[in-house]
Write a protein that holds these residues in place. Structure first.
Motif, PDB file in Angstrom:
ATOM      1  N   ARG A   1      -8.615   9.393  -3.430  1.00  0.00           N
ATOM      2  CA  ARG A   1      -9.375  10.135  -2.559  1.00  0.00           C
ATOM      3  C   ARG A   1      -9.032  11.179  -1.332  1.00  0.00           C
ATOM      4  NH1 ARG A   1     -12.608   9.407   1.653  1.00  0.00           N
ATOM      5  NH2 ARG A   1     -11.929   7.076   1.888  1.00  0.00           N
ATOM      6  N   LEU A   2      -8.299  10.498  -0.606  1.00  0.00           N
ATOM      7  CA  LEU A   2      -7.931  11.341   0.586  1.00  0.00           C
ATOM      8  C   LEU A   2      -6.699  12.079   0.103  1.00  0.00           C
ATOM      9  CD1 LEU A   2      -7.069   8.701   3.369  1.00  0.00           C
ATOM     10  CD2 LEU A   2      -9.033  10.241   3.140  1.00  0.00           C
ATOM     11  N   GLY A   3      -5.878  11.999  -1.032  1.00  0.00           N
ATOM     12  CA  GLY A   3      -5.099  12.969  -1.438  1.00  0.00           C
ATOM     13  C   GLY A   3      -5.371  13.792  -2.632  1.00  0.00           C
ATOM     14  N   ALA A   4      -6.420  14.091  -2.785  1.00  0.00           N
ATOM     15  CA  ALA A   4      -7.081  14.787  -3.939  1.00  0.00           C
ATOM     16  C   ALA A   4      -6.458  16.260  -4.214  1.00  0.00           C
ATOM     17  CB  ALA A   4      -8.620  14.985  -3.860  1.00  0.00           C
ATOM     18  N   THR A   5      -6.217  16.981  -3.074  1.00  0.00           N
ATOM     19  CA  THR A   5      -5.623  18.092  -3.003  1.00  0.00           C
ATOM     20  C   THR A   5      -4.248  18.075  -3.360  1.00  0.00           C
ATOM     21  OG1 THR A   5      -7.047  18.982  -1.416  1.00  0.00           O
ATOM     22  CG2 THR A   5      -4.907  20.253  -1.902  1.00  0.00           C
ATOM     23  N   GLU A   6      -3.527  17.160  -3.154  1.00  0.00           N
ATOM     24  CA  GLU A   6      -2.204  16.880  -3.397  1.00  0.00           C
ATOM     25  C   GLU A   6      -2.058  16.459  -4.834  1.00  0.00           C
ATOM     26  OE1 GLU A   6      -2.205  14.434   0.533  1.00  0.00           O
ATOM     27  OE2 GLU A   6      -0.048  14.998   0.320  1.00  0.00           O
TER      28      GLU A   6
ATOM     29  N   LYS B   1       7.872  13.162  -8.618  1.00  0.00           N
ATOM     30  CA  LYS B   1       7.439  13.748  -7.507  1.00  0.00           C
ATOM     31  C   LYS B   1       6.807  12.549  -6.678  1.00  0.00           C
ATOM     32  CE  LYS B   1       4.247  16.999  -5.310  1.00  0.00           C
ATOM     33  NZ  LYS B   1       5.305  17.691  -4.650  1.00  0.00           N
ATOM     34  N   LEU B   2       7.232  12.302  -5.504  1.00  0.00           N
ATOM     35  CA  LEU B   2       6.611  11.428  -4.441  1.00  0.00           C
ATOM     36  C   LEU B   2       5.539  12.130  -3.721  1.00  0.00           C
ATOM     37  CD1 LEU B   2       6.657   8.556  -3.392  1.00  0.00           C
ATOM     38  CD2 LEU B   2       8.381   9.383  -1.969  1.00  0.00           C
ATOM     39  N   ILE B   3       4.196  11.664  -3.576  1.00  0.00           N
ATOM     40  CA  ILE B   3       3.461  11.976  -2.651  1.00  0.00           C
ATOM     41  C   ILE B   3       3.092  10.841  -1.654  1.00  0.00           C
ATOM     42  CG2 ILE B   3       0.859  12.658  -2.220  1.00  0.00           C
ATOM     43  CD1 ILE B   3       0.934  13.780  -5.044  1.00  0.00           C
ATOM     44  N   LEU B   4       3.382  10.969  -0.487  1.00  0.00           N
ATOM     45  CA  LEU B   4       2.805  10.003   0.610  1.00  0.00           C
ATOM     46  C   LEU B   4       1.712  10.417   1.450  1.00  0.00           C
ATOM     47  CD1 LEU B   4       6.278   9.046   2.147  1.00  0.00           C
ATOM     48  CD2 LEU B   4       4.983   7.566   0.592  1.00  0.00           C
ATOM     49  N   VAL B   5       0.495   9.804   1.266  1.00  0.00           N
ATOM     50  CA  VAL B   5      -0.837  10.417   1.564  1.00  0.00           C
ATOM     51  C   VAL B   5      -0.906  10.053   3.142  1.00  0.00           C
ATOM     52  CG1 VAL B   5      -3.188  10.323   1.322  1.00  0.00           C
ATOM     53  CG2 VAL B   5      -1.858  10.174  -0.657  1.00  0.00           C
ATOM     54  N   GLU B   6      -1.127  10.771   3.995  1.00  0.00           N
ATOM     55  CA  GLU B   6      -1.011  10.544   5.431  1.00  0.00           C
ATOM     56  C   GLU B   6      -2.326   9.708   5.745  1.00  0.00           C
ATOM     57  OE1 GLU B   6       0.368   9.902   9.199  1.00  0.00           O
ATOM     58  OE2 GLU B   6       1.236  10.937   7.567  1.00  0.00           O
ATOM     59  N   GLY B   7      -2.484   8.679   6.331  1.00  0.00           N
ATOM     60  CA  GLY B   7      -3.411   7.652   6.879  1.00  0.00           C
ATOM     61  C   GLY B   7      -4.356   7.110   5.354  1.00  0.00           C
ATOM     62  N   GLY B   8      -3.581   7.235   4.094  1.00  0.00           N
ATOM     63  CA  GLY B   8      -4.006   6.726   3.275  1.00  0.00           C
ATOM     64  C   GLY B   8      -3.704   4.830   3.045  1.00  0.00           C
ATOM     65  N   THR B   9      -4.677   4.143   2.505  1.00  0.00           N
ATOM     66  CA  THR B   9      -4.737   2.846   2.526  1.00  0.00           C
ATOM     67  C   THR B   9      -4.600   2.446   1.009  1.00  0.00           C
ATOM     68  OG1 THR B   9      -7.082   2.270   1.802  1.00  0.00           O
ATOM     69  CG2 THR B   9      -6.365   2.749   4.185  1.00  0.00           C
TER      70      THR B   9
ATOM     71  N   TRP C   1      -9.624  -7.663  -9.087  1.00  0.00           N
ATOM     72  CA  TRP C   1     -10.895  -7.284  -9.590  1.00  0.00           C
ATOM     73  C   TRP C   1     -10.912  -6.567 -10.951  1.00  0.00           C
ATOM     74  CZ3 TRP C   1     -14.221  -8.925  -6.618  1.00  0.00           C
ATOM     75  CH2 TRP C   1     -14.169  -8.816  -5.228  1.00  0.00           C
ATOM     76  N   ASN C   2     -11.969  -6.803 -11.836  1.00  0.00           N
ATOM     77  CA  ASN C   2     -11.966  -6.318 -13.084  1.00  0.00           C
ATOM     78  C   ASN C   2     -12.457  -4.888 -13.351  1.00  0.00           C
ATOM     79  OD1 ASN C   2     -14.972  -6.310 -13.063  1.00  0.00           O
ATOM     80  ND2 ASN C   2     -14.803  -8.604 -13.404  1.00  0.00           N
ATOM     81  N   LEU C   3     -12.963  -4.353 -14.343  1.00  0.00           N
ATOM     82  CA  LEU C   3     -13.145  -3.025 -14.426  1.00  0.00           C
ATOM     83  C   LEU C   3     -14.529  -2.690 -13.361  1.00  0.00           C
ATOM     84  CD1 LEU C   3     -12.900  -2.110 -17.950  1.00  0.00           C
ATOM     85  CD2 LEU C   3     -11.392  -1.409 -16.035  1.00  0.00           C
ATOM     86  N   THR C   4     -15.279  -3.610 -13.094  1.00  0.00           N
ATOM     87  CA  THR C   4     -16.279  -3.333 -12.434  1.00  0.00           C
ATOM     88  C   THR C   4     -16.033  -2.981 -10.715  1.00  0.00           C
ATOM     89  OG1 THR C   4     -16.964  -5.757 -11.567  1.00  0.00           O
ATOM     90  CG2 THR C   4     -17.950  -4.694 -13.690  1.00  0.00           C
ATOM     91  N   GLY C   5     -14.883  -3.448 -10.549  1.00  0.00           N
ATOM     92  CA  GLY C   5     -14.438  -3.161  -9.131  1.00  0.00           C
ATOM     93  C   GLY C   5     -13.507  -1.957  -9.171  1.00  0.00           C
ATOM     94  N   GLN C   6     -13.358  -1.027 -10.209  1.00  0.00           N
ATOM     95  CA  GLN C   6     -12.179  -0.313 -10.266  1.00  0.00           C
ATOM     96  C   GLN C   6     -13.107   1.263 -10.366  1.00  0.00           C
ATOM     97  OE1 GLN C   6      -8.890  -0.870 -10.335  1.00  0.00           O
ATOM     98  NE2 GLN C   6      -9.572  -2.964 -10.216  1.00  0.00           N
ATOM     99  N   LEU C   7     -14.449   1.286 -10.383  1.00  0.00           N
ATOM    100  CA  LEU C   7     -15.199   2.442 -10.880  1.00  0.00           C
ATOM    101  C   LEU C   7     -14.957   3.643 -10.273  1.00  0.00           C
ATOM    102  CD1 LEU C   7     -16.919   3.594 -12.904  1.00  0.00           C
ATOM    103  CD2 LEU C   7     -18.828   2.865 -11.691  1.00  0.00           C
ATOM    104  N   PHE C   8     -14.676   3.272  -9.017  1.00  0.00           N
ATOM    105  CA  PHE C   8     -14.683   4.558  -7.733  1.00  0.00           C
ATOM    106  C   PHE C   8     -13.317   5.164  -8.247  1.00  0.00           C
ATOM    107  CE2 PHE C   8     -12.362   1.121  -5.875  1.00  0.00           C
ATOM    108  CZ  PHE C   8     -11.358   1.670  -5.312  1.00  0.00           C
ATOM    109  N   ARG C   9     -12.334   4.590  -8.610  1.00  0.00           N
ATOM    110  CA  ARG C   9     -11.155   5.324  -8.732  1.00  0.00           C
ATOM    111  C   ARG C   9     -11.218   5.812 -10.255  1.00  0.00           C
ATOM    112  NH1 ARG C   9      -8.084   1.899  -5.941  1.00  0.00           N
ATOM    113  NH2 ARG C   9      -8.392   0.473  -7.369  1.00  0.00           N
TER     114      ARG C   9
END
Length: 316
Positions: A295-300, A281-289, A104-112
């Protein structure tokens, strides 16, 4: 004719079953070793999987995003790199270079990109040549490395303080980000670094590197999806050898991966973490795809910004 038929059927299988491009590259490489002269071109097609046009979920640029083109000199001609610059509300906010992955080009990246902006960063996002509105045809490992370096030079003009500049890469973009960070440290391997250098010296190193949902090398992930005994490092022309470069990165490194990533298993990020030197530092986001770990690991993520980089970006 036999190889043409087999490769055509194989590509149809890849599309139908959504098999990773790394597996496709590896199997086509084995077939090609038996006599196909189009290995490099086919491998690049399958590695980058460029989708033309606009992503179906794209609803337009948010207010405040500035589109522009950067000029790349390549093989004696000028080509344009298309960029988005989304400044934070805070004038001297930290700035991050966003390097996307395959397909995906930038149009598919906007959410991140939106999520990084919401963290308080100004964001410079770039489409590699061959993607979106950028010039060029089929990308290669060499050209995406070149494009990242050109974009980095531009980010240095937008945020002159090296202590407020960051590099972010997602998936295949993580490998591009690691190469850029190693290059800034003066330790990129000669096959990529030398080809990509410009007459103008590179800016100082960034404050930090962020790598999400990425892998150790293209050969490693291909082996994991095919046969471990295949000598894929000898067959693949596109290496993306992140694990061989990350120890030479001269800045703090944050590595993030979703525990439920079906495309790139999180063990690859664990291996990258083990290979990285210095502050990390390594973050493994539980349930993250593969796509939702930020998004799921925003706090981390926010905690890591403060712990690892000494930075707590203000919300936009």
């Amino acid at each position: 004719m036999a190889f043409k038929f087999a490769s055509s059927r194989f590509v149809q299988f890849i599309r139908r079953r959504a098999v990773s491009i790394a597996a496709a590259s590896s199997l086509l490489s084995v077939l090609a070793a038996a006599g196909c002269g189009q290995l490099a071109h086919k491998e690049r097609e399958l590695t980058f999987r460029v989708e033309p046009g606009t992503a179906s979920w794209y609803s337009g640029l948010p207010d405040g995003v500035v589109e522009s083109n950067l000029v790349v000199q390549s093989d004696g001609k000028s080509q344009n790199l298309h960029t988005w610059w989304w400044p934070a509300e805070k004038k001297d906010a930290p700035a991050v270079l966003y390097l996307h992955g395959a397909r995906w080009n930038l149009t598919g990246q906007l959410f991140r990109i939106q999520q990084l902006h919401d963290f308080g960063f100004s964001v410079l996002a770039v489409d590699y040549r061959g993607f979106g509105k950028s010039d060029g045809d089929l990308p290669s490992e060499r050209t995406v490395y070149e494009d990242a370096q050109i974009a980095w030079q531009h980010l240095a003009t937008l945020q002159p303080d090296a202590g407020k500049r960051f590099i972010y890469g997602h998936s295949l973009g993580g490998a591009v980000a690691i190469d850029l960070a190693a290059h800034l440290a003066g330790s990129a391997d000669g096959s990529t670094g030398k080809a990509a250098r410009t007459e103008q010296s590179m800016p100082p190193a960034a404050k930090g590197l962020i790598v999400e949902s990425s892998f150790t090398s293209l050969a490693d992930i291909a082996r994991s999806l095919t046969y471990p005994w295949l000598p894929l490092q000898l067959l693949l022309s596109q290496k993306f050898d992140s694990v061989g470069k990350i120890s030479r990165v001269g800045m703090p490194v944050l590595i993030v991966h979703g525990s439920s990533d079906r495309y790139v298993p999180s063990r690859f990020s664990e291996k990258l973490y083990e290979a990285a030197g210095g502050k990390k530092k390594l973050i493994l986001v539980e349930g993250g795809t593969h796509n939702n770990s930020m998004r799921l690991g925003a706090t981390e993520y926010r905690q890591a910004f403060e712990e690892l980089f000494g930075l707590a970006p203000d919300p936009a």
